[in-house]
Design a protein around this motif. Structure first.
Motif, PDB file in Angstrom:
ATOM      1  N   CYS A   1      32.344  13.842  -2.450  1.00 29.78           N
ATOM      2  CA  CYS A   1      31.332  13.889  -3.509  1.00 29.78           C
ATOM      3  C   CYS A   1      30.509  15.170  -3.552  1.00 29.78           C
ATOM      4  CB  CYS A   1      30.394  12.690  -3.372  1.00 29.78           C
ATOM      5  SG  CYS A   1      31.218  11.112  -3.597  1.00 29.78           S
ATOM      6  N   LYS A   2      30.535  15.945  -2.459  1.00 26.14           N
ATOM      7  CA  LYS A   2      29.670  17.133  -2.375  1.00 26.14           C
ATOM      8  C   LYS A   2      28.254  16.775  -2.859  1.00 26.14           C
ATOM      9  CE  LYS A   2      33.298  19.831  -1.477  1.00 26.14           C
ATOM     10  NZ  LYS A   2      34.207  18.947  -0.781  1.00 26.14           N
ATOM     11  N   PRO A   3      27.665  15.761  -2.251  1.00 29.73           N
ATOM     12  CA  PRO A   3      26.416  15.226  -2.793  1.00 29.73           C
ATOM     13  C   PRO A   3      25.195  16.104  -2.506  1.00 29.73           C
ATOM     14  CG  PRO A   3      26.906  14.157  -0.730  1.00 29.73           C
ATOM     15  CD  PRO A   3      28.076  15.061  -1.035  1.00 29.73           C
ATOM     16  N   ASN A   4      24.203  15.939  -3.358  1.00 31.25           N
ATOM     17  CA  ASN A   4      22.879  16.491  -3.118  1.00 31.25           C
ATOM     18  C   ASN A   4      22.170  15.450  -2.253  1.00 31.25           C
ATOM     19  OD1 ASN A   4      20.403  17.752  -3.210  1.00 31.25           O
ATOM     20  ND2 ASN A   4      19.925  17.059  -5.270  1.00 31.25           N
ATOM     21  N   ALA A   5      22.516  15.440  -0.980  1.00 31.49           N
ATOM     22  CA  ALA A   5      22.087  14.351  -0.105  1.00 31.49           C
ATOM     23  C   ALA A   5      21.645  14.871   1.254  1.00 31.49           C
ATOM     24  CB  ALA A   5      23.232  13.356   0.076  1.00 31.49           C
ATOM     25  N   VAL A   6      20.845  14.057   1.914  1.00 30.54           N
ATOM     26  CA  VAL A   6      20.401  14.348   3.276  1.00 30.54           C
ATOM     27  C   VAL A   6      20.412  13.040   4.064  1.00 30.54           C
ATOM     28  CG1 VAL A   6      17.933  14.065   2.729  1.00 30.54           C
ATOM     29  CG2 VAL A   6      18.616  15.470   4.690  1.00 30.54           C
ATOM     30  N   ILE A   7      20.763  13.156   5.340  1.00 35.57           N
ATOM     31  CA  ILE A   7      20.713  12.005   6.242  1.00 35.57           C
ATOM     32  C   ILE A   7      19.540  12.216   7.190  1.00 35.57           C
ATOM     33  CG2 ILE A   7      21.942  10.635   7.951  1.00 35.57           C
ATOM     34  CD1 ILE A   7      24.568  11.805   6.759  1.00 35.57           C
ATOM     35  N   ASN A   8      18.548  11.340   7.095  1.00 37.61           N
ATOM     36  CA  ASN A   8      17.360  11.408   7.934  1.00 37.61           C
ATOM     37  C   ASN A   8      17.531  10.534   9.171  1.00 37.61           C
ATOM     38  OD1 ASN A   8      15.874  12.904   5.943  1.00 37.61           O
ATOM     39  ND2 ASN A   8      15.420  10.991   4.885  1.00 37.61           N
TER      40      ASN A   8
ATOM     41  N   ALA B   1       0.805  -1.220   0.000  1.00 33.18           N
ATOM     42  CA  ALA B   1       0.000   0.000   0.000  1.00 33.18           C
ATOM     43  C   ALA B   1       0.844   1.279   0.000  1.00 33.18           C
ATOM     44  CB  ALA B   1      -0.927   0.003   1.218  1.00 33.18           C
ATOM     45  N   LEU B   2       2.154   1.150   0.145  1.00 30.36           N
ATOM     46  CA  LEU B   2       3.012   2.344   0.196  1.00 30.36           C
ATOM     47  C   LEU B   2       3.167   2.961  -1.185  1.00 30.36           C
ATOM     48  CD1 LEU B   2       5.909   1.052   2.489  1.00 30.36           C
ATOM     49  CD2 LEU B   2       4.063   2.604   3.121  1.00 30.36           C
ATOM     50  N   PRO B   3       3.183   4.306  -1.250  1.00 29.99           N
ATOM     51  CA  PRO B   3       3.429   4.950  -2.548  1.00 29.99           C
ATOM     52  C   PRO B   3       4.855   4.672  -3.013  1.00 29.99           C
ATOM     53  CG  PRO B   3       3.391   6.587  -0.785  1.00 29.99           C
ATOM     54  CD  PRO B   3       3.002   5.266  -0.170  1.00 29.99           C
ATOM     55  N   ASP B   4       5.027   4.591  -4.320  1.00 32.05           N
ATOM     56  CA  ASP B   4       6.351   4.330  -4.880  1.00 32.05           C
ATOM     57  C   ASP B   4       7.015   5.662  -5.195  1.00 32.05           C
ATOM     58  OD1 ASP B   4       8.500   2.889  -5.744  1.00 32.05           O
ATOM     59  OD2 ASP B   4       7.685   2.470  -7.719  1.00 32.05           O
ATOM     60  N   GLU B   5       7.717   6.212  -4.212  1.00 25.69           N
ATOM     61  CA  GLU B   5       8.351   7.527  -4.344  1.00 25.69           C
ATOM     62  C   GLU B   5       9.864   7.409  -4.314  1.00 25.69           C
ATOM     63  OE1 GLU B   5       7.098  10.595  -1.638  1.00 25.69           O
ATOM     64  OE2 GLU B   5       5.230   9.563  -1.257  1.00 25.69           O
ATOM     65  N   THR B   6      10.428   6.570  -5.123  1.00 26.51           N
ATOM     66  CA  THR B   6      11.872   6.384  -5.050  1.00 26.51           C
ATOM     67  C   THR B   6      12.649   7.431  -5.835  1.00 26.51           C
ATOM     68  OG1 THR B   6      11.750   4.784  -6.852  1.00 26.51           O
ATOM     69  CG2 THR B   6      11.735   3.909  -4.603  1.00 26.51           C
ATOM     70  N   ASP B   7      11.974   8.267  -6.618  1.00 23.32           N
ATOM     71  CA  ASP B   7      12.670   9.316  -7.358  1.00 23.32           C
ATOM     72  C   ASP B   7      12.476  10.653  -6.642  1.00 23.32           C
ATOM     73  OD1 ASP B   7       9.993   9.248  -7.948  1.00 23.32           O
ATOM     74  OD2 ASP B   7      10.224   9.933 -10.005  1.00 23.32           O
ATOM     75  N   THR B   8      13.356  10.958  -5.721  1.00 24.18           N
ATOM     76  CA  THR B   8      13.256  12.175  -4.926  1.00 24.18           C
ATOM     77  C   THR B   8      14.322  13.174  -5.367  1.00 24.18           C
ATOM     78  OG1 THR B   8      14.714  11.261  -3.235  1.00 24.18           O
ATOM     79  CG2 THR B   8      12.349  10.909  -2.932  1.00 24.18           C
ATOM     80  N   ALA B   9      14.168  14.399  -4.877  1.00 29.08           N
ATOM     81  CA  ALA B   9      15.085  15.473  -5.258  1.00 29.08           C
ATOM     82  C   ALA B   9      16.443  15.342  -4.594  1.00 29.08           C
ATOM     83  CB  ALA B   9      14.462  16.822  -4.908  1.00 29.08           C
ATOM     84  N   LYS B  10      16.518  14.572  -3.521  1.00 26.19           N
ATOM     85  CA  LYS B  10      17.783  14.385  -2.805  1.00 26.19           C
ATOM     86  C   LYS B  10      18.067  12.899  -2.618  1.00 26.19           C
ATOM     87  CE  LYS B  10      18.080  18.631  -0.077  1.00 26.19           C
ATOM     88  NZ  LYS B  10      19.198  19.217  -0.774  1.00 26.19           N
ATOM     89  N   PHE B  11      19.338  12.590  -2.523  1.00 27.78           N
ATOM     90  CA  PHE B  11      19.801  11.249  -2.180  1.00 27.78           C
ATOM     91  C   PHE B  11      19.601  11.119  -0.676  1.00 27.78           C
ATOM     92  CE2 PHE B  11      23.348   8.476  -0.825  1.00 27.78           C
ATOM     93  CZ  PHE B  11      23.198   7.390  -1.678  1.00 27.78           C
ATOM     94  N   GLU B  12      18.608  10.327  -0.275  1.00 27.29           N
ATOM     95  CA  GLU B  12      18.256  10.233   1.141  1.00 27.29           C
ATOM     96  C   GLU B  12      18.829   8.963   1.770  1.00 27.29           C
ATOM     97  OE1 GLU B  12      14.325  11.496   2.512  1.00 27.29           O
ATOM     98  OE2 GLU B  12      13.826  11.881   0.401  1.00 27.29           O
ATOM     99  N   ILE B  13      19.515   9.163   2.881  1.00 26.75           N
ATOM    100  CA  ILE B  13      20.017   8.081   3.718  1.00 26.75           C
ATOM    101  C   ILE B  13      19.170   8.142   4.980  1.00 26.75           C
ATOM    102  CG2 ILE B  13      22.010   7.179   4.966  1.00 26.75           C
ATOM    103  CD1 ILE B  13      23.694   9.094   3.025  1.00 26.75           C
ATOM    104  N   THR B  14      18.526   7.055   5.343  1.00 26.92           N
ATOM    105  CA  THR B  14      17.579   7.108   6.461  1.00 26.92           C
ATOM    106  C   THR B  14      17.884   6.063   7.515  1.00 26.92           C
ATOM    107  OG1 THR B  14      15.822   7.996   5.052  1.00 26.92           O
ATOM    108  CG2 THR B  14      15.134   6.923   7.098  1.00 26.92           C
ATOM    109  N   TYR B  15      17.856   6.532   8.762  1.00 31.54           N
ATOM    110  CA  TYR B  15      17.892   5.641   9.917  1.00 31.54           C
ATOM    111  C   TYR B  15      16.587   5.854  10.673  1.00 31.54           C
ATOM    112  CZ  TYR B  15      18.852   3.434  14.313  1.00 31.54           C
ATOM    113  OH  TYR B  15      18.752   2.615  15.405  1.00 31.54           O
ATOM    114  N   ALA B  16      15.837   4.778  10.890  1.00 31.93           N
ATOM    115  CA  ALA B  16      14.566   4.882  11.596  1.00 31.93           C
ATOM    116  C   ALA B  16      14.696   4.238  12.972  1.00 31.93           C
ATOM    117  CB  ALA B  16      13.462   4.197  10.796  1.00 31.93           C
ATOM    118  N   GLY B  17      14.424   5.029  14.007  1.00 37.13           N
ATOM    119  CA  GLY B  17      14.416   4.475  15.352  1.00 37.13           C
ATOM    120  C   GLY B  17      15.363   5.176  16.292  1.00 37.13           C
ATOM    121  N   ASN B  18      15.316   4.721  17.515  1.00 37.07           N
ATOM    122  CA  ASN B  18      16.155   5.289  18.557  1.00 37.07           C
ATOM    123  C   ASN B  18      17.580   4.760  18.433  1.00 37.07           C
ATOM    124  OD1 ASN B  18      16.367   7.027  20.718  1.00 37.07           O
ATOM    125  ND2 ASN B  18      14.622   6.115  21.782  1.00 37.07           N
TER     126      ASN B  18
END
Length: 193
Positions: A43-50, A5-22
């Motif tokens: 690399c000076k990436p267009n990236a974000v760490i969530n 049921a999740l939307p397929d949003e794999t094409d985002t404006a930023k390269f996202e690195i995600t850690y979920a949780g404590n």
């Protein structure tokens, strides 16, 4: 069904690195952060760490680690919203717990369910690494330069293709669904009866 049921949003404006949780003292977040700094410097990436749901003490520690990292912190989010962020991410971060054996958290199965590459940094040298090797759903990095190299490779892939290729073997991942595990339990119980 939750993942379907999740939307397929794999094409985002930023390269996202995600850690979920404590985070907890058993986790070596510094290893990842050192590698992320090397990656950002090179690399000076267009990236974000969530970081989703990270407690305040660790949030301050991470923010103070290095000011060059592009960080985004989310307070605790409902399960489905967390999965949406994980699904759109280029790579998901998991940190192995040193000194513990046989620990498979629910989070690693959520990560498998959203079908995004998993970076295990550092490895637990145990069941999480075995799971990623078996399913081919992720990578292991035990040194900061290995983290940087893995992120760089994934980032180059993302720049070229607007997404990062997920190489997990679906048939092997499905062995860990609730349905599959319930079937194994049923078969085991039937052998006893």
């Amino acid at each position: 069904s939750v993942f379907d049921a999740l939307p397929d949003e794999t094409d985002t404006a930023k390269f996202e690195i995600t850690y979920a949780g404590n985070l907890s003292p058993e986790m070596n977040v510094n290893l990842f952060l050192k590698g992320a700094v090397l990656f950002f410097e090179k690399c000076k990436p267009n990236a974000v760490i969530n970081f989703i749901g990270t407690n305040e003490g660790y949030k301050k520690k991470i923010e103070a680690f290095d000011k060059t990292l592009n960080l985004c912190f989310f307070d605790w989010l409902p399960y489905d919203q967390t999965l949406v962020i994980c699904k759109r991410s280029a790579v998901l971060l998991y940190m192995g717990w040193k000194g513990y054996t046989g620990i498979l958290s629910g989070k690693i199965f959520d990560y498998l369910g959203v079908k995004r590459p998993i970076l295990l940094a550092p490895s637990d040298n145990d069941v999480i690494e075995q799971l990623l090797t078996f399913t081919q759903a992720g990578f292991v990095a035990n040194e900061p330069h290995e983290v940087a190299k893995k992120l760089e490779g994934l980032y180059i892939n993302w720049v070229k293709n607007d997404t990062v290729e997920y190489k997990g073997i679906d048939m092997k991942v499905k062995e860990f669904t609730r349905e599959s595990q319930a079937k194994k339990l049923e078969e085991f119980i039937n052998t006893i009866i």
